[in-house]
Scaffold this motif. Structure first.
Motif, short mmCIF file in Angstrom:
data_model
loop_
_atom_site.label_atom_id
_atom_site.label_comp_id
_atom_site.label_asym_id
_atom_site.label_seq_id
_atom_site.Cartn_x
_atom_site.Cartn_y
_atom_site.Cartn_z
N SER A 34 0.81 -1.22 0.00
CA SER A 34 0.00 0.00 0.00
C SER A 34 0.84 1.27 0.00
O SER A 34 0.44 2.28 -0.58
CB SER A 34 -0.93 0.02 1.21
OG SER A 34 -0.19 0.11 2.43
N PRO A 42 -4.04 3.66 -9.94
CA PRO A 42 -5.21 3.82 -9.07
C PRO A 42 -6.49 3.95 -9.88
O PRO A 42 -6.50 4.51 -10.97
CB PRO A 42 -4.90 5.12 -8.31
CG PRO A 42 -3.42 5.21 -8.32
CD PRO A 42 -2.98 4.66 -9.63
N SER A 46 -9.07 -1.38 -12.06
CA SER A 46 -9.13 -2.72 -11.47
C SER A 46 -8.19 -3.68 -12.19
O SER A 46 -7.96 -3.56 -13.39
CB SER A 46 -10.56 -3.25 -11.53
OG SER A 46 -11.43 -2.47 -10.75
N VAL A 84 -9.14 -6.40 -7.89
CA VAL A 84 -8.55 -5.50 -6.90
C VAL A 84 -8.47 -4.09 -7.48
O VAL A 84 -8.10 -3.92 -8.65
CB VAL A 84 -7.14 -5.98 -6.49
CG1 VAL A 84 -6.51 -5.05 -5.47
CG2 VAL A 84 -7.20 -7.40 -5.95
N THR A 85 -8.81 -3.10 -6.68
CA THR A 85 -8.72 -1.71 -7.11
C THR A 85 -8.02 -0.89 -6.04
O THR A 85 -8.45 -0.87 -4.88
CB THR A 85 -10.12 -1.11 -7.36
OG1 THR A 85 -10.86 -1.96 -8.24
CG2 THR A 85 -10.01 0.28 -7.97
N LEU A 86 -6.95 -0.22 -6.42
CA LEU A 86 -6.25 0.72 -5.54
C LEU A 86 -6.88 2.09 -5.63
O LEU A 86 -7.28 2.53 -6.72
CB LEU A 86 -4.78 0.82 -5.94
CG LEU A 86 -3.88 -0.38 -5.67
CD1 LEU A 86 -2.58 -0.25 -6.45
CD2 LEU A 86 -3.60 -0.52 -4.18
N TYR A 116 -2.27 4.17 -0.38
CA TYR A 116 -3.44 3.67 -1.10
C TYR A 116 -4.26 2.74 -0.24
O TYR A 116 -3.73 1.88 0.49
CB TYR A 116 -2.99 2.94 -2.38
CG TYR A 116 -2.21 3.86 -3.28
CD1 TYR A 116 -2.85 4.64 -4.23
CD2 TYR A 116 -0.83 4.02 -3.10
CE1 TYR A 116 -2.13 5.53 -5.01
CE2 TYR A 116 -0.11 4.91 -3.88
CZ TYR A 116 -0.77 5.67 -4.83
OH TYR A 116 -0.06 6.57 -5.58
N LEU A 170 -7.75 0.09 -0.72
CA LEU A 170 -8.09 -0.84 -1.79
C LEU A 170 -9.38 -1.57 -1.51
O LEU A 170 -9.80 -1.70 -0.35
CB LEU A 170 -6.97 -1.85 -2.01
CG LEU A 170 -6.67 -2.80 -0.86
CD1 LEU A 170 -6.22 -4.17 -1.39
CD2 LEU A 170 -5.55 -2.22 0.02
N SER A 171 -9.99 -2.05 -2.60
CA SER A 171 -11.09 -2.99 -2.50
C SER A 171 -10.67 -4.29 -3.15
O SER A 171 -9.93 -4.30 -4.13
CB SER A 171 -12.36 -2.44 -3.16
OG SER A 171 -12.20 -2.38 -4.56
N SER A 230 -12.95 -4.15 1.88
CA SER A 230 -12.31 -2.85 1.67
C SER A 230 -11.33 -2.59 2.80
O SER A 230 -11.59 -2.93 3.95
CB SER A 230 -13.35 -1.72 1.62
OG SER A 230 -14.14 -1.80 0.46
#
Length: 274
Positions: free
Chosen positions: A76, A133, A136, A144-146, A157, A159-160, A171
């Protein structure tokens, strides 16, 4: 999605070495720990595991908890308590991708991905995978999404992590103050489970050189100093994001002993099925 909190503490952990405070004493009495932050997420469908942040306590965490070594790692940000365990990949894992953001940090002149590449250039067992960022990407069968959060002076960051087959969503706020943008909140919104950074109660802001920030309507600070949410701020974020369940993480030993182990305050080894 099988989620294990390997590390739930701040940079010194709880108990803190050589500390005789009531909170550290209570942790010893209860035989619980909060080592440096790390999350293990296993996909039961693919039998793959994603590690979020490589704690300096990596070796101890994987000995203490019954989880598989990671098939992928996400970093992160570059503070040591989230990064420096990556060296444990040596002779433990093979051909593991390490995902990190590709934005250039004005403070360092490098992205998180670039810093990881430079610092761990000698690790043949990892391949750094830069990611943008809000874009996905797939790993371990997850999407995963930052998202950028607020942890000055460095870029950091949240994330989800979503399972496209089951719809389960985790999340993670990342190290952040309460001032997360609306766009980032939209990505983090409506999780089955949220891990939110809440380092100390709001009352401690009086002792911080920078004080507090992001007060609520009653004047309670939701940010401690400038880098982290207060306990109250983390709980407010969980409500803001409509989290079905949440836990506070990155907790310090400055939380009073009588409240330090309340139900929403995580300890190492907490596990969740979502």
């Amino acid at each position: 999605m099988d989620v294990t909190l390997l590390g739930t503490g701040d940079t010194t952990g709880t108990p803190t070495p050589k500390c005789g405070c009531d909170t550290c004493a209570r942790a010893r009495e209860r035989d619980v720990e909060r080592t440096r932050f790390s999350v293990h997420v296993r996909n039961e469908r693919t039998d793959e595991s994603l590690l979020v942040d490589a704690s300096p306590d990596f070796r101890y965490q994987f000995l203490a908890h019954d989880v598989a070594l990671p098939d992928a790692i996400l970093i992160s940000h570059i503070h040591f308590d989230h990064l420096d365990g990556l060296g444990n990949a040596y002779r433990l894992v093979d051909d593991v991708p390490v995902f990190a953001a590709d934005e250039t940090d004005p403070m360092t002149g490098r992205s998180v991905a670039g810093t990881v590449s430079e610092k761990y250039h000698y690790l043949d067992t990892i391949t750094v995978e830069p990611r943008s960022p809000f874009g996905s990407f797939e790993t371990c069968g997850f999407e995963v999404t930052l998202v950028p959060v607020e942890h000055p002076p460095l870029l950091c960051y949240g994330l989800s992590i979503e399972d496209p087959e089951t719809g389960a969503k985790l999340s993670i706020s990342g190290d952040t103050n309460y001032g997360i943008t609306a766009a980032a909140r939209d990505v983090l919104r409506n999780p089955d489970l949220l891990f939110a950074d809440g380092i100390v109660p709001a009352a401690h802001a009086e002792a911080h050189p920078a004080g507090g920030d992001h007060p609520d309507e009653e004047g309670v600070y939701r940010t401690f100093g400038s880098k982290h949410m207060t306990v109250e701020g983390a709980r407010a974020l969980a409500a803001d994001l409509d989290a079905d369940d949440y836990r506070l993480v990155h907790l310090s030993h400055y939380i009073p002993a009588e409240t330090a182990f309340e139900g929403d305050m995580a300890v190492d080894g907490d596990r969740f099925e979502i």
